[in-house]
Design an enzyme around this catalytic site. Structure first.
Site, mmCIF file in Angstrom:
data_model
loop_
_atom_site.group_PDB
_atom_site.id
_atom_site.type_symbol
_atom_site.label_atom_id
_atom_site.label_comp_id
_atom_site.label_asym_id
_atom_site.label_seq_id
_atom_site.Cartn_x
_atom_site.Cartn_y
_atom_site.Cartn_z
ATOM 1 N N GLU A 44 0.840 -1.215 0.000
ATOM 2 C CA GLU A 44 0.000 0.000 0.000
ATOM 3 C C GLU A 44 0.866 1.253 0.000
ATOM 4 O OE1 GLU A 44 -3.090 0.257 -1.146
ATOM 5 O OE2 GLU A 44 -3.709 -1.134 0.438
ATOM 6 N N THR A 46 2.784 2.100 -2.259
ATOM 7 C CA THR A 46 4.080 1.755 -2.854
ATOM 8 C C THR A 46 4.083 2.001 -4.365
ATOM 9 O OG1 THR A 46 3.270 -0.500 -2.913
ATOM 10 C CG2 THR A 46 4.806 0.034 -1.150
ATOM 11 N N GLY A 131 -16.914 5.172 -4.685
ATOM 12 C CA GLY A 131 -16.337 5.965 -3.600
ATOM 13 C C GLY A 131 -15.884 5.143 -2.405
ATOM 14 N N ALA A 132 -15.894 3.824 -2.538
ATOM 15 C CA ALA A 132 -15.531 2.968 -1.402
ATOM 16 C C ALA A 132 -14.053 2.602 -1.412
ATOM 17 C CB ALA A 132 -16.373 1.689 -1.433
ATOM 18 N N GLY A 133 -13.321 3.040 -2.443
ATOM 19 C CA GLY A 133 -11.913 2.662 -2.545
ATOM 20 C C GLY A 133 -11.737 1.306 -3.198
ATOM 21 N N SER A 135 -12.022 1.021 -6.557
ATOM 22 C CA SER A 135 -11.622 1.353 -7.940
ATOM 23 C C SER A 135 -12.741 1.250 -8.961
ATOM 24 C CB SER A 135 -10.429 0.496 -8.382
ATOM 25 O OG SER A 135 -9.310 0.844 -7.648
ATOM 26 N N SER A 137 -13.693 3.743 -10.594
ATOM 27 C CA SER A 137 -13.294 4.588 -11.728
ATOM 28 C C SER A 137 -12.325 3.850 -12.651
ATOM 29 C CB SER A 137 -12.755 5.942 -11.273
ATOM 30 O OG SER A 137 -11.838 5.793 -10.253
ATOM 31 N N ASP A 181 -4.359 0.485 -9.728
ATOM 32 C CA ASP A 181 -5.775 0.185 -9.986
ATOM 33 C C ASP A 181 -6.004 -0.153 -11.463
ATOM 34 O OD1 ASP A 181 -5.725 1.110 -7.413
ATOM 35 O OD2 ASP A 181 -6.806 2.959 -7.825
ATOM 36 N N TYR A 230 -3.411 12.489 0.100
ATOM 37 C CA TYR A 230 -2.686 11.564 -0.791
ATOM 38 C C TYR A 230 -1.534 12.298 -1.491
ATOM 39 C CZ TYR A 230 -2.187 8.016 -4.497
ATOM 40 O OH TYR A 230 -1.714 7.050 -5.351
HETATM 41 C C1 GLA Z 1 -5.228 4.706 -4.315
HETATM 42 C C2 GLA Z 1 -4.510 4.967 -5.638
HETATM 43 C C3 GLA Z 1 -3.507 3.857 -5.944
HETATM 44 C C4 GLA Z 1 -2.578 3.588 -4.757
HETATM 45 C C5 GLA Z 1 -3.400 3.441 -3.468
HETATM 46 C C6 GLA Z 1 -2.530 3.307 -2.246
HETATM 47 O O1 GLA Z 1 -6.034 3.579 -4.428
HETATM 48 O O2 GLA Z 1 -5.457 5.040 -6.688
HETATM 49 O O3 GLA Z 1 -2.745 4.194 -7.101
HETATM 50 O O4 GLA Z 1 -1.615 4.587 -4.625
HETATM 51 O O5 GLA Z 1 -4.281 4.534 -3.277
HETATM 52 O O6 GLA Z 1 -1.800 2.128 -2.300
#
Ligand code: GLA
Length: 390
Positions: A44, A46, A131-133, A135, A137, A181, A230
């Protein structure tokens, strides 16, 4: 071949786009394409340090039913938003609903990369929570790329498509994310996590240990300022790499970092310690997975969480609470926050046979601890972007 197999539930996004396409255009689609969302098992923060990540594609995706158009136009209808969009491929422009920016941006980036784009019209829908993380999008970008590849009869080059979609996200949508992602949505392998070297973009499918499953724990919390935090972490990492005299933190080992510690500011040292340690944990995770050692993999997940919480400082009260609830369960090998952080989801590695009890116990424990209601998904690792029928 029938676009929707008999076993497909009527409310699945695949069934919905196929049916809506037929209603709208009076004919079956020429293609149905899909691209999945993802959860990151380990590695994460990275990716933008040229390091290693190990995500897997979840069994939730964005689907498009489509057919080619003779002109240089894209016309799409979103069932989730009940909105239309149109795009002139000769001069893609901003404007239209927010979701359409991902289609416009992907078209623009694919053209910039030298691809000849053909028009299409279609219907889209998805079940990746937004929006939950997870991906949603990237799933929309890669499904769009898959649609252009289908109508243009291009060979699917996962790395080139991921690069173009990242360019769309960075330069068109304006989100400064790394390539994880887009790479996993483009290149995932069913039933495997994918080790990605974010410098070379080499990939290696890695199976989960036998009798384990990945469980996504959505805290249902969202944080608005995640973009600025971020970007701040990215800048801190870049400065730490400068101080260490390397192109990226990927080029530093724990031993080298320890030797340089005296010369570094405490904050820069903590940020770098997370990234350097996380790269090492991700490579160690591959070994444990290849040996089927779920317990050792779980220890690494727990260590990753502690490092994200204490050194990288991207966790939150809700994420810490759900991770602790998960870690207390006997069926849990390990758990950690996943994605950018500050809200959204955690991920747990769980003994498959006890997964339903695990879900119950974490839901109840998290609700008791925080008053919040979690959304919990047991995931089957799915394949990357694909054409499912033609
Ligand atoms: C988000 C970003 C990714 C990555 C993560 C953290 O999901 O879209 O590219 O940097 O955060 O690992």
């Amino acid at each position: 071949m029938s676009p929707v197999p008999a076993a497909e539930p009527a409310d699945s996004p695949r069934a919905r786009v196929t049916k809506a396409f037929a209603l709208r255009f009076g004919a079956p689609p020429a293609f149905v394409v899909r691209a999945p969302g993802r959860v990151n098992l380990i590695g994460e923060h990275t990716d933008y340090n040229d390091g290693y990540v190990m995500p897997l594609a979840i069994d939730r995706a964005l689907w498009i039913a489509l057919r080619p158009l003779a002109g240089a136009q894209v016309r799409a209808h979103s069932l989730d938003y009940n909105q239309d969009m149109q795009l002139d491929l000769r001069s893609p422009a901003h404007g239209g609903p927010q979701w359409s920016e991902y289609i416009g941006g992907t078209a623009w980036a694919l053209a910039q990369a030298g691809n000849a784009l053909h028009g299409w019209e279609g219907v889209l829908a998805g079940d990746v929570p937004m929006g939950a993380g997870l991906s949603s999008s990237a799933a929309l970008e890669l499904a769009t790329a898959r649609a252009f590849a289908a109508v243009g009869a291009w060979q699917w080059d996962a790395v080139a498509m991921a690069r173009a979609c990242l360019h769309a996200e960075n330069a068109w949508v304006g989100v400064n994310c790394g390539i994880m992602d887009q790479m996993i949505s483009a290149a995932a392998v069913a039933d495997h996590a994918l080790l990605i070297d974010c410098r070379s973009l080499a990939v290696q499918p890695v199976p989960l240990p036998a009798q384990t499953c990945v469980v996504v724990l959505d805290t249902s919390t969202r944080r608005g300022l995640v973009d600025s935090a971020y970007n701040e972490r990215r800048a801190q990492c870049e400065r730490a790499a400068d101080v260490l005299g390397v192109p990226a933190l990927r080029d530093v080992s724990s031993a080298q970092l320890a030797a340089a510690a005296q010369a570094m500011e405490p904050l820069a040292l903590r940020r770098a310690r997370h990234v350097v340690g996380e790269d090492e944990r991700t490579l160690a995770a591959v070994q444990h997975m290849q040996q089927g050692n779920a317990a050792a993999l779980g220890v690494l997940l727990n260590a990753s969480h502690a490092s994200l919480r204490d050194d990288f400082e991207v966790s939150s009260t809700a994420l810490n609470a759900i991770v602790e609830c998960a870690q207390q369960q006997p069926a849990c090998h390990g758990a950690r926050m996943t994605g950018a952080g500050f809200g959204g989801c955690a991920v747990a590695l769980v003994q498959s046979s006890a997964a339903p009890e695990f879900v119950q116990a974490v839901s109840a424990g998290f609700h008791n601890a925080t008053g919040l209601t979690a959304q919990i998904y047991i995931c089957r690792p799915s394949a990357g972007a694909s054409i499912v029928s033609a």
